[in-house]
Enzyme design. Structure first.
Site, PDB file in Angstrom:
ATOM      1  N   ASP A  99      39.938  36.452  56.674  1.00  0.00           N
ATOM      2  CA  ASP A  99      38.609  36.197  55.485  1.00  0.00           C
ATOM      3  C   ASP A  99      38.020  34.662  55.355  1.00  0.00           C
ATOM      4  OD1 ASP A  99      38.841  38.909  53.201  1.00  0.00           O
ATOM      5  OD2 ASP A  99      37.398  37.465  53.839  1.00  0.00           O
ATOM      6  N   ASP A 201      32.692  36.500  54.543  1.00  0.00           N
ATOM      7  CA  ASP A 201      32.881  36.663  52.569  1.00  0.00           C
ATOM      8  C   ASP A 201      31.188  36.720  52.947  1.00  0.00           C
ATOM      9  OD1 ASP A 201      33.639  37.879  50.572  1.00  0.00           O
ATOM     10  OD2 ASP A 201      32.868  35.519  49.562  1.00  0.00           O
ATOM     11  N   GLU A 256      29.950  40.761  55.418  1.00  0.00           N
ATOM     12  CA  GLU A 256      30.030  41.340  53.725  1.00  0.00           C
ATOM     13  C   GLU A 256      28.433  40.896  53.625  1.00  0.00           C
ATOM     14  OE1 GLU A 256      31.177  39.732  50.849  1.00  0.00           O
ATOM     15  OE2 GLU A 256      31.760  41.864  49.971  1.00  0.00           O
ATOM     16  N   HIS A 330      38.370  46.335  48.217  1.00  0.00           N
ATOM     17  CA  HIS A 330      39.824  45.598  47.301  1.00  0.00           C
ATOM     18  C   HIS A 330      38.586  45.363  45.597  1.00  0.00           C
ATOM     19  CE1 HIS A 330      37.266  42.427  48.930  1.00  0.00           C
ATOM     20  NE2 HIS A 330      37.498  41.808  48.239  1.00  0.00           N
ATOM     21  N   ASP A 331      36.778  45.283  46.004  1.00  0.00           N
ATOM     22  CA  ASP A 331      36.663  45.181  44.635  1.00  0.00           C
ATOM     23  C   ASP A 331      35.621  46.644  44.351  1.00  0.00           C
ATOM     24  OD1 ASP A 331      34.396  42.713  47.248  1.00  0.00           O
ATOM     25  OD2 ASP A 331      36.186  43.107  45.160  1.00  0.00           O
TER      26      ASP A 331
HETATM   27  O1  TEU Z   1      32.183  40.288  47.415  1.00  0.00           O
HETATM   28  C1  TEU Z   1      31.177  40.135  47.083  1.00  0.00           C
HETATM   29  C2  TEU Z   1      30.461  40.847  45.596  1.00  0.00           C
HETATM   30  O2  TEU Z   1      29.255  40.754  45.546  1.00  0.00           O
HETATM   31  C3  TEU Z   1      31.342  41.621  45.216  1.00  0.00           C
HETATM   32  O3  TEU Z   1      31.588  41.201  43.493  1.00  0.00           O
HETATM   33  C4  TEU Z   1      31.150  43.116  45.025  1.00  0.00           C
HETATM   34  O4  TEU Z   1      30.853  43.487  46.483  1.00  0.00           O
HETATM   35  C5  TEU Z   1      30.959  43.628  43.720  1.00  0.00           C
HETATM   36  O5  TEU Z   1      31.850  43.189  42.599  1.00  0.00           O
HETATM   37  C6  TEU Z   1      30.648  44.913  43.763  1.00  0.00           C
HETATM   38  O6  TEU Z   1      29.497  45.432  42.863  1.00  0.00           O
HETATM   39  C7  TEU Z   1      32.887  39.226  47.735  1.00  0.00           C
HETATM   40  C8  TEU Z   1      34.253  39.454  47.772  1.00  0.00           C
HETATM   41  O7  TEU Z   1      35.069  41.041  48.474  1.00  0.00           O
HETATM   42  C9  TEU Z   1      35.139  39.455  46.210  1.00  0.00           C
HETATM   43  O8  TEU Z   1      36.281  39.929  46.093  1.00  0.00           O
HETATM   44  C10 TEU Z   1      34.675  38.052  45.802  1.00  0.00           C
HETATM   45  O9  TEU Z   1      34.526  37.929  44.461  1.00  0.00           O
HETATM   46  C11 TEU Z   1      33.554  37.613  46.251  1.00  0.00           C
HETATM   47  O10 TEU Z   1      32.877  37.735  47.529  1.00  0.00           O
HETATM   48  C12 TEU Z   1      33.280  36.073  45.884  1.00  0.00           C
HETATM   49  O11 TEU Z   1      34.053  35.295  47.005  1.00  0.00           O
END
Ligand code: TEU
Length: 564
Positions: A99, A201, A256, A330-331
């Site tokens: 990542d 990311d 992403e 994970h989000d």
């Molecule tokens: O996530 C991007 C993001 O916008 C996330 O907050 C997620 O898409 C959203 O919560 C969904 O509604 C990336 C990472 O995957 C996330 O874990 C990090 O918190 C974020 O970026 C900041 O680095």
């Protein structure tokens, strides 16, 4: 020495290391825990392991707040542990994708500490500083994704700095060519250590409109759109990374895109653009967001879900783009609970989701626990949550007038912690995840839901995934077949066909607990009469329905046929 585009027949397994396997008793997972479980991952037929951040970090956002891009945080182990993981993956003919979080760094990073120390420090322009507005407040009205203003005021130098996420995640200034060179250097460092790919990311946020215009609400509302994604120089920046690192090292890369458009995703992932191998877009994971708002609730729109899958399959194929296919990460709360039945029909539902996704064109991602049918946890109290976004939003929802119970209910449904509980390995104490106190609670259903029991059961969800991943290697139609929707807006069924010159693949799934008699469209049944063989490749119930004009689908029944 891998062929170009080797990853088009690959499947990726996403590891959230903090919740994967703890080998030290610390209560958090570590790199050695991943290495220990490689045979389990290999058993699925996985080609690529995506390891989420293990760099030095204060862990305010579980590692997405990086304080040192070149070193492993002791909580996860050592660089030797990392090197061993790379070796052990290669020994199993698997690849490591790491990542990369370079839209922002932690405010604990030495670059930021330098930048904050004075306005003329050489690192000042590594970040985005602006004078206060005339009224002394933030330069504009942008809101952080995690709640509150996207600007933090620094008393010492009398300016604001931009933080699109947590206030301890300072956005890097990509207009500064020194920053871009720092990113090239750190990517090269990890490429030289033998990683085979990068997950980038929120990479479509790195180019900001330099006038930092007010958010006048004209941009369609919705999760993330307000960050003016896909900014003016984003493709230029990505092409630079491709030319200097991705291409020279023949790396597989996934961008992403937390909010984006298909046009941009085609540009990001069409090989002729020399940007990324593929992109994550999230449109299908917003069909339960009223008016695009994550922190309001509504039942999900099944027709919209199917239409989005269909539009993206057809549009990306026509544009020469490539999808990263996923239900979970994970989000996101777990799809098993969000879109199907995680109770009476849990096993059927988990297999239905797998078959529905893995029949599509793209590279599938399996998020840890998805392959054993882990559902969202049963939450009892707000004190069980750890995620900064969830805890902030609990407070904000009450400030918006929700009662504590209403706010807690919305957080339970939406929280990213839903997918962050530790992996359930076996029925030993604490599911075999840790001998210590886990950083977040463990789902107490592990005696019923665990990896060990499923590896041993050939009819398990785990082996259903293994069969789907194997099919992707064997059937070219999964990789190059066109896509055609077959369910014409059916209220419960999602059906589609994939076609190439040799064969037709058909996937039909009943997303409901009612039995359905499904009628294939007449235009399609003509194909069947001409076919000289039809084979049921995979099902999720004991039934073995024939692919015919009318098919009986049991509750959450999902089937994949091949027609030659
Ligand atoms: O996530 C991007 C993001 O916008 C996330 O907050 C997620 O898409 C959203 O919560 C969904 O509604 C990336 C990472 O995957 C996330 O874990 C990090 O918190 C974020 O970026 C900041 O680095």
């Amino acid at each position: 020495n891998l062929p170009r585009d080797w990853w088009r027949t690959s499947t990726v397994y996403q590891v959230y290391p903090k919740s994967f396997k703890d080998t030290t008793g610390s209560g958090t997972g570590d790199i050695r825990g991943v290495t220990e479980k490689l045979d389990y991952i290999k058993g699925l037929g996985i080609d690529i392991v995506w390891l989420q951040p293990v760099y030095v970090s204060p862990q305010n956002d579980n590692g997405y707040d990086v304080a040192d891009y070149y070193n492993i945080d002791p909580a996860f182990g050592t660089m030797e542990d990392f090197d061993e993981l790379v070796r052990e993956l290669k020994r199993r003919d698997m690849h490591l994708m790491i990542d990369i979080v370079v839209n922002h760094s932690s405010t604990e990073h030495r670059w930021f500490k330098e930048a904050k120390s004075s306005r003329n420090n050489p690192y000042r322009d590594y970040y985005i500083w602006r004078d206060p507005a005339a009224d002394g407040g933030p330069p504009n009205n942008w809101q952080s994704k995690f709640g509150g203003s996207a600007w933090q005021y620094d008393e010492g130098t009398g300016q604001y700095f931009l933080t699109l996420f947590d206030k301890t995640q300072a956005d890097l200034n990509w207009e500064n060519d020194k920053v871009r060179q720092e990113v090239v250097d750190l990517l090269t460092f990890w490429a030289k250590k033998g990683v085979s790919g990068f997950r980038m990311d929120v990479i479509n946020l790195i180019s900001k409109e330099q006038s930092f215009p007010m958010d006048d609400g004209s941009v369609p509302p919705g999760d993330g759109r307000r960050f003016y994604t896909d900014g003016p120089r984003v493709h230029e920046y990505v092409k630079e990374l491709n030319a200097k690192v991705f291409a020279p090292y023949n790396l597989v890369t996934v961008g992403e895109m937390s909010s984006t458009t298909m046009e941009h995703c085609i540009r990001y992932s069409n090989p002729n653009e020399h940007e990324f191998s593929m992109t994550f877009n999230f449109h299908h994971l917003k069909v339960d967001y009223p008016n695009g708002q994550k922190w309001e609730l509504k039942p999900y729109d099944f027709e919209e879900l199917k239409q989005l899958f269909s539009d993206w399959q057809v549009g990306m194929q026509q544009g020469g783009g490539w999808n990263a296919l996923f239900w979970n990460n994970h989000d996101q709360p777990r799809a098993l609970t969000r879109f199907t039945d995680d109770g009476e029909y849990r096993e059927e539902s988990a297999k239905l989701l797998a078959t529905t996704l893995h029949g599509l064109q793209g590279t599938p991602y399996v998020y840890q626990g998805e392959e054993i049918g882990m559902p969202d946890p049963k939450w009892n109290d707000i004190s069980e949550f750890r995620d900064i976004e969830s805890l902030n939003m609990y407070e904000i929802l009450m400030q918006r007038g929700k009662t504590p119970d209403e706010a807690a209910h919305i957080v339970r449904v939406r929280s990213r912690d839903n997918s962050r509980l530790p992996m359930l390995w076996d029925d030993s104490d604490q599911a075999g995840f840790t001998t210590g106190t886990p950083w977040i609670k463990i789902d107490e259903r592990y005696p019923l839901i665990n990896a060990k029991s499923q590896v041993e059961d050939p009819e398990s969800i785990y082996h259903h995934y293994r069969r789907l991943i194997e099919l992707r290697k064997k059937l070219p139609v999964l990789t190059d077949g066109t896509y055609e929707r077959l369910d014409e807006g059916h209220p419960r069924v999602y059906a589609y066909a994939r076609k190439n010159a040799e064969q037709i693949l058909v996937v039909i799934s009943n997303f409901s607990r009612e039995e359905v008699q499904f009628e294939l469209p007449g235009r399609f049944t003509a194909n069947l009469s001409a076919a000289h063989s039809k084979e049921l490749l995979l099902g999720n119930t004991k039934d073995t329905p024939d692919l015919a004009a009318s098919i009986k689908l049991p509750p959450y029944g999902s089937y994949m046929w091949v027609v030659n």
